[in-house]
Design a protein around this motif. Sequence first.
Motif, PDB file in Angstrom:
ATOM      1  N   GLY A 155      -5.973  -7.154   4.423  1.00 26.67           N
ATOM      2  CA  GLY A 155      -5.099  -6.037   4.711  1.00 26.67           C
ATOM      3  C   GLY A 155      -4.217  -6.386   5.896  1.00 26.67           C
ATOM      4  N   ALA A 156      -2.900  -6.276   5.718  1.00 22.66           N
ATOM      5  CA  ALA A 156      -1.941  -6.530   6.794  1.00 22.66           C
ATOM      6  C   ALA A 156      -1.281  -5.208   7.161  1.00 22.66           C
ATOM      7  CB  ALA A 156      -0.890  -7.550   6.349  1.00 22.66           C
ATOM      8  N   ALA A 157      -1.657  -4.656   8.312  1.00 18.12           N
ATOM      9  CA  ALA A 157      -1.155  -3.345   8.729  1.00 18.12           C
ATOM     10  C   ALA A 157       0.273  -3.451   9.265  1.00 18.12           C
ATOM     11  CB  ALA A 157      -2.076  -2.743   9.786  1.00 18.12           C
ATOM     12  N   ARG A 158       0.923  -2.302   9.399  1.00 18.70           N
ATOM     13  CA  ARG A 158       2.313  -2.285   9.858  1.00 18.70           C
ATOM     14  C   ARG A 158       2.460  -2.854  11.265  1.00 18.70           C
ATOM     15  NH1 ARG A 158       3.190   3.975   8.796  1.00 18.70           N
ATOM     16  NH2 ARG A 158       1.054   3.873   9.617  1.00 18.70           N
ATOM     17  N   GLY A 159       1.441  -2.662  12.099  1.00 22.44           N
ATOM     18  CA  GLY A 159       1.517  -3.146  13.472  1.00 22.44           C
ATOM     19  C   GLY A 159       1.246  -4.626  13.629  1.00 22.44           C
ATOM     20  N   ALA A 190       0.835  -1.192   0.000  1.00 29.06           N
ATOM     21  CA  ALA A 190       0.000   0.000   0.000  1.00 29.06           C
ATOM     22  C   ALA A 190       0.878   1.254   0.000  1.00 29.06           C
ATOM     23  CB  ALA A 190      -0.910  -0.011   1.228  1.00 29.06           C
ATOM     24  N   PRO A 191       0.346   2.393  -0.457  1.00 30.74           N
ATOM     25  CA  PRO A 191       1.137   3.626  -0.473  1.00 30.74           C
ATOM     26  C   PRO A 191       1.599   4.036   0.927  1.00 30.74           C
ATOM     27  CG  PRO A 191      -0.836   3.862  -1.816  1.00 30.74           C
ATOM     28  CD  PRO A 191      -0.975   2.573  -1.065  1.00 30.74           C
ATOM     29  N   SER A 192       2.695   4.783   0.974  1.00 30.42           N
ATOM     30  CA  SER A 192       3.248   5.331   2.227  1.00 30.42           C
ATOM     31  C   SER A 192       3.577   4.243   3.241  1.00 30.42           C
ATOM     32  CB  SER A 192       2.266   6.338   2.841  1.00 30.42           C
ATOM     33  OG  SER A 192       1.969   7.376   1.930  1.00 30.42           O
ATOM     34  N   GLN A 193       3.883   3.056   2.751  1.00 33.88           N
ATOM     35  CA  GLN A 193       4.254   1.942   3.627  1.00 33.88           C
ATOM     36  C   GLN A 193       3.180   1.672   4.689  1.00 33.88           C
ATOM     37  OE1 GLN A 193       8.135   3.019   5.163  1.00 33.88           O
ATOM     38  NE2 GLN A 193       9.170   2.256   3.330  1.00 33.88           N
ATOM     39  N   ALA A 194       1.926   1.840   4.278  1.00 35.14           N
ATOM     40  CA  ALA A 194       0.822   1.628   5.211  1.00 35.14           C
ATOM     41  C   ALA A 194       0.616   0.157   5.538  1.00 35.14           C
ATOM     42  CB  ALA A 194      -0.467   2.214   4.639  1.00 35.14           C
ATOM     43  N   GLY A 195       1.120  -0.725   4.697  1.00 34.41           N
ATOM     44  CA  GLY A 195       0.942  -2.151   4.927  1.00 34.41           C
ATOM     45  C   GLY A 195       0.916  -2.911   3.621  1.00 34.41           C
TER      46      GLY A 195
END
Length: 312
Positions: free
Chosen positions: A265-269, A95-100
């Motif tokens: 969706g796999a988020a950064r956290g 995803a953009p901006s390293q959102a995940g």
Amino acid sequence: MRERAEGNTAAGNDQGFVLVAVLLVALVLILVAVTFTYGVRSRVKSIASAVDSAEAEALADAGVQLAVMDLQARRSGSSQTSRFAAGSAAVVCAAPSQAGVIAIEVRDEAGKIDLNTNNEALLLALVVGLGTPIEKARPIVSRILDFRDGDSQARPDGAEAEDYAGRAPPKNRPFDAVEEIEQVLAIPPKLVLEMRPFLTVNSGAEGFDPLQAPPGLRDVIVRGAALTSETGFASSSAAMGQWEGIPTSFVSRSEGRAVSVLATGAARGGGRFTRWAILEAPQAGRGDFTIRRWMQAPSSVAADYNGEKPPC
């Protein structure tokens, strides 16, 4: 001297009492501070987890929208290639901006068996192929058909309103969702769980497309067709012809009427969320896709989420 000694003793006792009191107050303050700190940390973690989950859900929803845009472009002719082709392996992108990371998988609903099909032999082959003895499978299929038909006359071994004592009666209308099969009288819960991945109410076909079938369905139908043919509940497979061991009367080639989209969706956290949507194609190729189902899926798309990924 005695009076001075007694005074010193009393003063010492008072000082000891004060020291104990001070220590107790200090201990209480320490406990309050520790409790407060723990509460704040727990609250921060809870908020961070909620934010992470929300980010994962937003990524999953964005994944579905990406698939819709791709499908729409292909159907309108503005694109000759499809990034998210039905039946292909899952596509994983950043995803953009390293959102995940987002994993997207598209499946043609024509690969499943429509619960509203009039192909009784196909439904029977499904139930038998999943391991139900034929003498028990036949009444199950009859009850499914009675549940959705428009009359109140029970089939042999079927069930109508009078048989549903204490329960909601049959709909006597087509199934609107696969989950409604749970309302049919006396279907074992284990069988329901086994059937659900292979069922749809969105293909509108009398058969299914083996090329688009979910894993395991073709083997189930081949096994069920062989067993029902041997017992006379279906026509001879030799007479019907075969398509990779599947009777041709069970086969309906896809018309691209509806697709299901799974997007994780796999988020950064570390949080993950999977959206499951069923999209119905516009009539005559015009207009937008219609969303028929929109819900959270119980499991993630099977994909590799680690390492560098191409941008979405």
